[in-house]
Design an enzyme around this catalytic site. Structure first.
Site, PDB file in Angstrom:
ATOM      1  N   VAL A  17       0.864  -1.179   0.000  1.00  0.00           N
ATOM      2  CA  VAL A  17       0.000   0.000   0.000  1.00  0.00           C
ATOM      3  C   VAL A  17       0.897   1.224   0.000  1.00  0.00           C
ATOM      4  O   VAL A  17       1.950   1.244   0.640  1.00  0.00           O
ATOM      5  CB  VAL A  17      -0.960   0.016   1.204  1.00  0.00           C
ATOM      6  CG1 VAL A  17      -2.014  -1.066   1.052  1.00  0.00           C
ATOM      7  CG2 VAL A  17      -0.198  -0.168   2.509  1.00  0.00           C
ATOM      8  N   SER A  18       0.473   2.266  -0.723  1.00  0.00           N
ATOM      9  CA  SER A  18       1.347   3.415  -0.958  1.00  0.00           C
ATOM     10  C   SER A  18       1.412   4.389   0.202  1.00  0.00           C
ATOM     11  O   SER A  18       2.437   5.023   0.435  1.00  0.00           O
ATOM     12  CB  SER A  18       0.897   4.160  -2.222  1.00  0.00           C
ATOM     13  OG  SER A  18       0.955   3.305  -3.342  1.00  0.00           O
ATOM     14  N   THR A  19       0.335   4.560   0.951  1.00  0.00           N
ATOM     15  CA  THR A  19       0.322   5.538   2.042  1.00  0.00           C
ATOM     16  C   THR A  19      -0.290   4.924   3.291  1.00  0.00           C
ATOM     17  O   THR A  19      -0.909   3.859   3.251  1.00  0.00           O
ATOM     18  CB  THR A  19      -0.507   6.788   1.665  1.00  0.00           C
ATOM     19  OG1 THR A  19      -1.890   6.417   1.599  1.00  0.00           O
ATOM     20  CG2 THR A  19      -0.069   7.343   0.319  1.00  0.00           C
ATOM     21  N   GLN A  22      -4.086   4.251   3.181  1.00  0.00           N
ATOM     22  CA  GLN A  22      -4.631   3.117   2.464  1.00  0.00           C
ATOM     23  C   GLN A  22      -4.540   1.863   3.322  1.00  0.00           C
ATOM     24  O   GLN A  22      -3.793   1.799   4.290  1.00  0.00           O
ATOM     25  CB  GLN A  22      -3.880   2.896   1.148  1.00  0.00           C
ATOM     26  CG  GLN A  22      -4.012   4.041   0.159  1.00  0.00           C
ATOM     27  CD  GLN A  22      -3.172   3.793  -1.090  1.00  0.00           C
ATOM     28  OE1 GLN A  22      -2.168   3.115  -1.050  1.00  0.00           O
ATOM     29  NE2 GLN A  22      -3.623   4.352  -2.201  1.00  0.00           N
ATOM     30  N   CYS A  46       4.739   1.551   1.316  1.00  0.00           N
ATOM     31  CA  CYS A  46       5.687   2.412   0.616  1.00  0.00           C
ATOM     32  C   CYS A  46       5.143   2.740  -0.762  1.00  0.00           C
ATOM     33  O   CYS A  46       4.198   2.104  -1.236  1.00  0.00           O
ATOM     34  CB  CYS A  46       7.056   1.737   0.493  1.00  0.00           C
ATOM     35  SG  CYS A  46       7.015   0.194  -0.448  1.00  0.00           S
TER      36      CYS A  46
END
Length: 216
Positions: A17-19, A22, A46
Site C-alpha cells: 500500500v502506498s500511504t 490506504q 511504501c
C-alpha cells in the site's frame, strides 16, 4: 502482518500500500481467495518507486524451491517493467513460481510462462531502444557542437579561477571556499568530468580578476 517462516511448497502473498491512509483489505481478500493463508501475506507500506521494501526483501530471502509467490497486481511488486522482469526471472532460477491475479500471469502454467517471456522480451526491446536513442542524440549533439549534459552551476569566472589557483598549488579546500563551490565540484572541474564546461577557456584576460598567491 506476519514474518515469513521457512516453508517449502507453500503459497506466499505480498501486498503493498502506498500511504498510511490506504489499507490492504482488497489485496488481502484477493490473495485469500487465491488460496494464500493470511498468516503468509507480507505487507509493505511504501510508494511504488521506493526501493526500500523490508517485507518483500525478507520474503524473497526465505522463499524455497516449490513455493509460489502471489500478488494482486504486477505494480504491487515491481518498481518498473525491468525491475519486475528481473525479480520474476530470479525467482524462476530458484525454482519459485509467481502469480499475478489481476493480469492472470501464472508461471505454474505453460501459458503463464509464455506470457512472462513476452513481457521480458518487450522490456529488453524497450531498454535497447532507449540506449539507441541516447547514442543517436549524443552523436547529433556532438556533430552540431551543442552542449552535452545538464547545465553546470559553475560559471566561466569560477572555471578559470579554479584552474588558476590549482596551477599555483592551492588546495581544493581553499579553492572551494574562494569560489563558493564544494571540494567535490572543484575536483570534477579539474579532472574535466563536467561535459557542459568543455567550451570554457582556461585563459585569463583583463575582464576577469586574477588570483594571487598570498605571500608569507
Amino acid at each position: 502482518m506476519s514474518s515469513a517462516s521457512e516453508t517449502v511448497g507453500r503459497a506466499w502473498g505480498h501486498a503493498r500500500v502506498s500511504t498510511t491512509d490506504q489499507d490492504a483489505l482488497l489485496q488481502f481478500a484477493a490473495l485469500r481467495s487465491a488460496g494464500v493463508e493470511e498468516v503468509r501475506i507480507i505487507t509493505d507500506h511504501c510508494s511504488g518507486a521506493s526501493a526500500e521494501r523490508p517485507g518483500l526483501t525478507g520474503l524473497l530471502e526465505q522463499l524455497q524451491p516449490g513455493d509460489v509467490l502471489t500478488v494482486w497486481k504486477l505494480d504491487r511488486l515491481g518498481r518498473s517493467v525491468s525491475h519486475l522482469v528481473s525479480l520474476v526471472d530470479d525467482l524462476g532460477r530458484r525454482g519459485v513460481e509467481f502469480r499475478s491475479l489481476t493480469e492472470a500471469l501464472d508461471t505454474t502454467t505453460p501459458g503463464g510462462r509464455l506470457l512472462f517471456h513476452v513481457v521480458a522480451a518487450v522490456a529488453q526491446f524497450e531498454r535497447e531502444l532507449i540506449v539507441e536513442r541516447t547514442r543517436a542524440a549524443l552523436a547529433a549533439a556532438r556533430a552540431q557542437n551543442r552542449q552535452l549534459g545538464r547545465p553546470s552551476r559553475v560559471n566561466e569566472h569560477q572555471f578559470r579561477l579554479i584552474h588558476q589557483m590549482a596551477e599555483v598549488g592551492t588546495t581544493h579546500a581553499v579553492i572551494a571556499a574562494s569560489t563558493g563551490l564544494s571540494k567535490a565540484v572543484v575536483g570534477r572541474v579539474l579532472r574535466g568530468e563536467i561535459a557542459s564546461l568543455a567550451h570554457f577557456s582556461r585563459d585569463t584576460d583583463g575582464a576577469l580578476p586574477l588570483y594571487e598567491e598570498p605571500s608569507l
